[in-house]
Design a protein around this motif. Structure first.
Motif, PDB file in Angstrom:
ATOM      1  N   MET A   1       0.811  -1.198   0.000  1.00 14.31           N
ATOM      2  CA  MET A   1       0.000   0.000   0.000  1.00 14.31           C
ATOM      3  C   MET A   1       0.852   1.259   0.000  1.00 14.31           C
ATOM      4  O   MET A   1       0.475   2.270  -0.538  1.00 14.31           O
ATOM      5  CB  MET A   1      -0.886  -0.023   1.248  1.00 14.31           C
ATOM      6  CG  MET A   1      -1.401   1.350   1.611  1.00 14.31           C
ATOM      7  SD  MET A   1      -2.359   1.326   3.115  1.00 14.31           S
ATOM      8  CE  MET A   1      -3.031  -0.331   3.121  1.00 14.31           C
ATOM      9  N   SER A   2       2.051   1.175   0.597  1.00 11.40           N
ATOM     10  CA  SER A   2       2.845   2.388   0.752  1.00 11.40           C
ATOM     11  C   SER A   2       4.031   2.389  -0.182  1.00 11.40           C
ATOM     12  O   SER A   2       4.592   1.351  -0.501  1.00 11.40           O
ATOM     13  CB  SER A   2       3.384   2.485   2.165  1.00 11.40           C
ATOM     14  OG  SER A   2       2.368   2.715   3.074  1.00 11.40           O
ATOM     15  N   ALA A   3       4.415   3.603  -0.563  1.00  8.05           N
ATOM     16  CA  ALA A   3       5.669   3.767  -1.264  1.00  8.05           C
ATOM     17  C   ALA A   3       6.787   3.667  -0.230  1.00  8.05           C
ATOM     18  O   ALA A   3       6.544   3.607   0.967  1.00  8.05           O
ATOM     19  CB  ALA A   3       5.698   5.123  -1.948  1.00  8.05           C
TER      20      ALA A   3
ATOM     21  N   GLU B   1       3.947  11.382  -7.199  1.00  6.77           N
ATOM     22  CA  GLU B   1       4.482  10.036  -7.007  1.00  6.77           C
ATOM     23  C   GLU B   1       5.189   9.884  -5.673  1.00  6.77           C
ATOM     24  O   GLU B   1       5.570  10.872  -5.051  1.00  6.77           O
ATOM     25  CB  GLU B   1       5.444   9.701  -8.147  1.00  6.77           C
ATOM     26  CG  GLU B   1       4.697   9.391  -9.435  1.00  6.77           C
ATOM     27  CD  GLU B   1       5.627   9.251 -10.632  1.00  6.77           C
ATOM     28  OE1 GLU B   1       6.861   9.279 -10.436  1.00  6.77           O
ATOM     29  OE2 GLU B   1       5.104   9.123 -11.759  1.00  6.77           O
ATOM     30  N   GLY B   2       5.364   8.639  -5.255  1.00  8.62           N
ATOM     31  CA  GLY B   2       6.140   8.368  -4.050  1.00  8.62           C
ATOM     32  C   GLY B   2       5.400   8.727  -2.779  1.00  8.62           C
ATOM     33  O   GLY B   2       6.014   9.064  -1.778  1.00  8.62           O
ATOM     34  N   ILE B   3       4.077   8.637  -2.819  1.00  7.15           N
ATOM     35  CA  ILE B   3       3.291   8.970  -1.637  1.00  7.15           C
ATOM     36  C   ILE B   3       2.888   7.704  -0.906  1.00  7.15           C
ATOM     37  O   ILE B   3       2.300   6.793  -1.495  1.00  7.15           O
ATOM     38  CB  ILE B   3       2.050   9.793  -2.021  1.00  7.15           C
ATOM     39  CG1 ILE B   3       2.511  11.122  -2.599  1.00  7.15           C
ATOM     40  CG2 ILE B   3       1.144  10.018  -0.810  1.00  7.15           C
ATOM     41  CD1 ILE B   3       1.435  11.901  -3.255  1.00  7.15           C
ATOM     42  N   GLY B   4       3.269   7.621   0.357  1.00  5.33           N
ATOM     43  CA  GLY B   4       2.900   6.486   1.188  1.00  5.33           C
ATOM     44  C   GLY B   4       1.600   6.767   1.900  1.00  5.33           C
ATOM     45  O   GLY B   4       0.639   7.239   1.302  1.00  5.33           O
TER      46      GLY B   4
ATOM     47  N   GLU C   1       3.394  10.560   4.061  1.00  6.67           N
ATOM     48  CA  GLU C   1       4.678   9.860   3.963  1.00  6.67           C
ATOM     49  C   GLU C   1       5.155   9.971   2.530  1.00  6.67           C
ATOM     50  O   GLU C   1       4.443   9.596   1.599  1.00  6.67           O
ATOM     51  CB  GLU C   1       4.508   8.379   4.309  1.00  6.67           C
ATOM     52  CG  GLU C   1       4.570   8.094   5.782  1.00  6.67           C
ATOM     53  CD  GLU C   1       4.323   6.621   6.077  1.00  6.67           C
ATOM     54  OE1 GLU C   1       4.325   5.803   5.132  1.00  6.67           O
ATOM     55  OE2 GLU C   1       4.104   6.308   7.249  1.00  6.67           O
ATOM     56  N   LEU C   2       6.367  10.485   2.366  1.00 11.47           N
ATOM     57  CA  LEU C   2       6.908  10.670   1.018  1.00 11.47           C
ATOM     58  C   LEU C   2       8.137   9.798   0.838  1.00 11.47           C
ATOM     59  O   LEU C   2       8.905   9.591   1.777  1.00 11.47           O
ATOM     60  CB  LEU C   2       7.284  12.142   0.808  1.00 11.47           C
ATOM     61  CG  LEU C   2       6.160  13.159   1.013  1.00 11.47           C
ATOM     62  CD1 LEU C   2       6.706  14.576   0.917  1.00 11.47           C
ATOM     63  CD2 LEU C   2       5.044  12.940   0.003  1.00 11.47           C
ATOM     64  N   SER C   3       8.345   9.311  -0.383  1.00 12.22           N
ATOM     65  CA  SER C   3       9.555   8.526  -0.627  1.00 12.22           C
ATOM     66  C   SER C   3      10.756   9.444  -0.849  1.00 12.22           C
ATOM     67  O   SER C   3      11.902   9.031  -0.730  1.00 12.22           O
ATOM     68  CB  SER C   3       9.353   7.602  -1.831  1.00 12.22           C
ATOM     69  OG  SER C   3       9.022   8.367  -2.961  1.00 12.22           O
ATOM     70  N   GLU C   4      10.465  10.693  -1.162  1.00  6.73           N
ATOM     71  CA  GLU C   4      11.520  11.701  -1.342  1.00  6.73           C
ATOM     72  C   GLU C   4      12.390  11.784  -0.084  1.00  6.73           C
ATOM     73  O   GLU C   4      11.878  11.791   1.026  1.00  6.73           O
ATOM     74  CB  GLU C   4      10.817  13.041  -1.595  1.00  6.73           C
ATOM     75  CG  GLU C   4      11.737  14.203  -1.840  1.00  6.73           C
ATOM     76  CD  GLU C   4      12.542  14.035  -3.108  1.00  6.73           C
ATOM     77  OE1 GLU C   4      11.935  13.920  -4.179  1.00  6.73           O
ATOM     78  OE2 GLU C   4      13.781  13.986  -3.008  1.00  6.73           O
TER      79      GLU C   4
END
Lengths: 85, 85
Positions: free
Chosen positions: A1-3, B37-40, A51-54
């Motif tokens: 579900m999460s990046a 993009e990259g949003i958890g 929550e960001l993957s950045e």
């Protein structure tokens, strides 16, 4: 579900000064009814935690601000502030 | 309309971990649709800003916490945090 997990962004969205906030008024009134004293103006807003993957704080902040402008805040009547953690 | 101006309290109310947050889910989905993009995980909460006539920060914090427990947060499913400014 999460990046992938990188940084967390918090977007605070508040009604601009001068914009009516009936929910805040109702809360102020209810607090008075409950016996709390010395309460002036009450304003309500939203927090959105993302929550960001950045992993770069500046890029994360820029992304969160773009999200706020595009979706999270109605900038006609609301102001927003982004915090990166 | 307002009591005397003292300190400002900010109460942040978030759903506890494990409590479903459909609004957060909807926001996460909408951001994806918009091309972000990259949003958890996305969680949404409330901020309540209160003007208090209290001028002692510790007393103001205690008062705001009492308000949160009594009215602002549903402590079964929500946690809260108070900031005094």
């Amino acid at each position: 579900m999460s990046a992938a997990k990188g940084l967390k962004a918090r977007v605070f969205v508040m009604p601009k000064n001068g914009v009516l906030d009936p929910q805040g008024k109702a809360i102020g009134h209810a607090l008075g009814t409950l016996g709390f004293e010395g309460i002036g103006e009450v304003r309500t807003g939203k927090v959105i935690e993302l929550e960001l993957s950045e992993t770069d704080p500046d890029a994360a902040k820029a992304a969160a601000e773009a999200m706020a402008r595009k979706l999270l805040a109605n900038t006609v009547i609301e102001s927003f502030r982004v915090e990166i953690a």
